[in-house]
Write an enzyme that holds these catalytic residues in place. Structure first.
Site, PDB file in Angstrom:
ATOM      1  CE1 TYR A  20     -12.792   6.075  -0.462  1.00 46.08           C
ATOM      2  CE2 TYR A  20     -11.511   4.946  -2.143  1.00 46.08           C
ATOM      3  CZ  TYR A  20     -11.814   5.173  -0.814  1.00 46.08           C
ATOM      4  OH  TYR A  20     -11.133   4.490   0.165  1.00 46.08           O
ATOM      5  CG  HIS A  57      -2.158   0.826   1.070  1.00 47.67           C
ATOM      6  ND1 HIS A  57      -3.440   0.340   1.164  1.00 47.67           N
ATOM      7  CD2 HIS A  57      -2.288   2.161   0.843  1.00 47.67           C
ATOM      8  CE1 HIS A  57      -4.313   1.328   1.033  1.00 47.67           C
ATOM      9  NE2 HIS A  57      -3.631   2.451   0.832  1.00 47.67           N
ATOM     10  CD1 TRP A  78     -10.528   5.506   3.457  1.00 47.72           C
ATOM     11  CD2 TRP A  78      -9.363   3.584   3.491  1.00 47.72           C
ATOM     12  NE1 TRP A  78      -9.242   5.818   3.784  1.00 47.72           N
ATOM     13  CE2 TRP A  78      -8.513   4.661   3.816  1.00 47.72           C
ATOM     14  CE3 TRP A  78      -8.845   2.278   3.481  1.00 47.72           C
ATOM     15  CZ2 TRP A  78      -7.150   4.466   4.110  1.00 47.72           C
ATOM     16  CZ3 TRP A  78      -7.507   2.103   3.759  1.00 47.72           C
ATOM     17  CH2 TRP A  78      -6.680   3.185   4.067  1.00 47.72           C
ATOM     18  CD  GLU A 101      -8.950   1.759   0.018  1.00 49.32           C
ATOM     19  OE1 GLU A 101      -9.170   2.940  -0.324  1.00 49.32           O
ATOM     20  OE2 GLU A 101      -7.819   1.271   0.091  1.00 49.32           O
ATOM     21  CD  GLU A 106      -6.574   3.093  -4.148  1.00 52.73           C
ATOM     22  OE1 GLU A 106      -5.831   4.078  -4.069  1.00 52.73           O
ATOM     23  OE2 GLU A 106      -7.715   3.079  -3.676  1.00 52.73           O
TER      24      GLU A 106
HETATM   25  O1  IFM Z   1      -6.658   6.886   1.961  1.00 54.19           O
HETATM   26  C1  IFM Z   1      -6.741   6.352   0.681  1.00 54.19           C
HETATM   27  C2  IFM Z   1      -6.225   4.942   0.660  1.00 54.19           C
HETATM   28  O2  IFM Z   1      -4.916   4.867   1.111  1.00 54.19           O
HETATM   29  C3  IFM Z   1      -6.284   4.387  -0.733  1.00 54.19           C
HETATM   30  N1  IFM Z   1      -7.580   4.566  -1.332  1.00 54.19           N
HETATM   31  C4  IFM Z   1      -8.182   5.857  -1.232  1.00 54.19           C
HETATM   32  C5  IFM Z   1      -8.160   6.355   0.191  1.00 54.19           C
HETATM   33  C6  IFM Z   1      -8.817   7.734   0.277  1.00 54.19           C
HETATM   34  O3  IFM Z   1      -8.149   8.646  -0.504  1.00 54.19           O
END
Ligand code: IFM
Length: 453
Positions: free
Chosen positions: A300, A126, A404, A358, A171
């Site tokens: 998101y 990560h 998340w 997430e 990601e």
């Molecule tokens: O905080 C991040 C995470 O580390 C990876 N995905 C998106 C989140 C929000 O920006």
């Protein structure tokens, strides 16, 4: 009831309701017990790279408080937890000699989860590449892919008796674009050729790790997590459709195609840069597209695009996404984007199980007395969880949802200014205060189990 009985019945009985975090965002203790520095230590300590020059040196001090944190998770009835491990705690130099104290830390952490009946899902990368590897070319170097494979193999062997869900990368888009093309994330580069090489080596490292995993028995399931963004065309016009094609490739196909079709999407050269002649070697695409057990989806936001020849700097693509509802990240909200995305993956790419690894939102939460009334987050979560049911109804094989985030944490270049948690962090005192959304999520999970039992 948070939802109707019939709503809960749409989900499989063993659906995973979890929360997610990442090592650098919560652990702190960056110089303890032999941990080597990572690129995020370097980047966040470089003036001008993060808001208010904030860094993850202390973060949520989870390194010292994980027992208390997992008690809190348990008290909220959250039975699944996605975490990431810091490569440089295991291998301070990225490879070579492993660090027994770092290894022991994750032993304790994983055992602490299991003792509480919480199932871990472990992400191996990560974003916190050991700085020692950055010094020898980072993800631009092919060697890094093989060092990652060795680190992954070590982790499977060491923890595979207890960890059954593995995610190679979180990601890759961010590693590639934010880290190597836009300079917004570590290592802070702005070079298209380098981005192309980094993206390829990240994918290769994923495939090599999958191969290492398949060589072992009884270690569970492995996948990768992509951040995906549903892209809609503003109209049926050729120009808008062309813009959609471009933006969708940039956001989604760029990693979905190599992973599931064994080839790069046609626009990749134009969007990033043509690959150097020796970058993609003969077996690479076969390795990259090795079968995996599940795909992790981080969702998101969404976008609407229009073709506009005047938009020169963005290849004729104009972002016309309505901003009538946005989160504190200024990310437009559209829950239907999640159900559309899950259905699209199942239709165009793969029938393997999907997990939302997430989803969540930052809002400018206020703690008043000892309460954080985050109705906006509850509303966001409610609508996105409803979108899961839409996808399930449409036949998508969806197995889990990791919100998340468990707690507010270090939001990379935004420092501590953005709060994604369902648990509020008072950074002065390190007190954890569950927000209303945490109790809402607890009720949802409780009701789900009541209905399903
Ligand atoms: O905080 C991040 C995470 O580390 C990876 N995905 C998106 C989140 C929000 O920006």
């Amino acid at each position: 009831m948070e939802f109707e009985t019939t709503f809960y019945q749409k989900f499989p009985k063993d659906f995973r309701w979890g929360t997610a975090t990442a090592a650098y965002q919560i652990e702190g203790a960056v110089s303890e017990d032999g941990r080597g520095p990572s690129i995020w230590d370097t980047f966040s300590h470089t003036p001008g790279k993060t808001l208010h020059a904030e860094n993850g040196d202390v973060a949520c001090d989870h390194y010292h408080r994980f027992d208390q944190d997992f008690d809190l998770l348990l008290s909220l009835g959250i039975t699944d937890y996605r975490l990431s491990t810091a490569w440089s705690r295991i291998y301070p130099q990225g490879h070579g000699r492993s660090n027994p104290q770092g290894v022991a830390f994750y032993d304790r952490l994983i055992d602490a989860l299991l003792e509480r009946g919480i199932t871990p899902a472990v992400t191996l990368y990560h974003w916190d590449l050991p700085e020692a590897l950055e010094a020898s070319g980072g993800w631009r170097s092919r060697d890094t892919a093989f060092y990652f494979r060795d680190y992954a193999a070590f982790m499977f062997q060491k923890y595979g008796d207890r960890v059954k869900l593995w995610i190679t990368h979180n990601e890759p888009w961010c590693t590639t674009f934010l880290g190597h093309l836009m300079g917004e994330h570590a290592p802070g580069l702005r070079d298209a050729k380098m981005a192309r090489a980094a993206g390829h080596h990240v994918l290769l490292s994923h495939g090599l790790a999958v191969d290492a995993f398949r060589g072992l028995s009884n270690v569970g399931e492995i996948g990768i997590t992509l951040n995906l963004n549903t892209v809609y065309a503003n109209s049926d016009s050729d120009a808008d459709q062309g813009a959609q094609d471009w933006a969708d490739t940039m956001s989604n196909r760029i990693f979905l195609d190599p992973l599931f079709k064994g080839q790069y999407a046609a626009l990749t050269d134009a969007i990033v840069a043509p690959a150097d002649p020796d970058l993609i070697r003969s077996d690479d695409m076969a390795v990259i597209s090795r079968p995996i057990d599940f795909l992790g989806v981080n969702y998101y936001s969404y976008s609407v695009v229009a073709g506009d020849p005047a938009a020169i700097t963005t290849a004729g693509v104009r972002d016309v996404t309505p901003h009538d509802e946005v989160t504190d990240m200024n990310w437009p909200v559209k829950a239907a984007g999640l159900s559309d995305l899950l259905q699209r993956i199942a239709r165009d790419y793969t029938s393997i199980p999907l997990m939302v690894t997430e989803n969540g939102a930052a809002y400018a939460d206020r703690k008043i007395e000892d309460r954080v009334a985050d109705a906006d987050r509850v509303s966001y979560l409610r609508r996105h969880i409803e979108a899961l049911a839409v996808a399930l109804d449409a036949g998508v094989d969806l197995r889990g949802y990791y919100l998340w985030s468990f707690m507010d944490n270090f939001e990379w270049a935004f420092g501590y200014s953005k709060r994604f948690g369902i648990v509020y962090l008072d950074y002065e005192t390190q007190r954890r205060i569950p927000k209303d959304s945490a109790y809402w999520y607890r009720n949802l999970i409780r009701e789900f189990h009541q209905v399903q039992s």
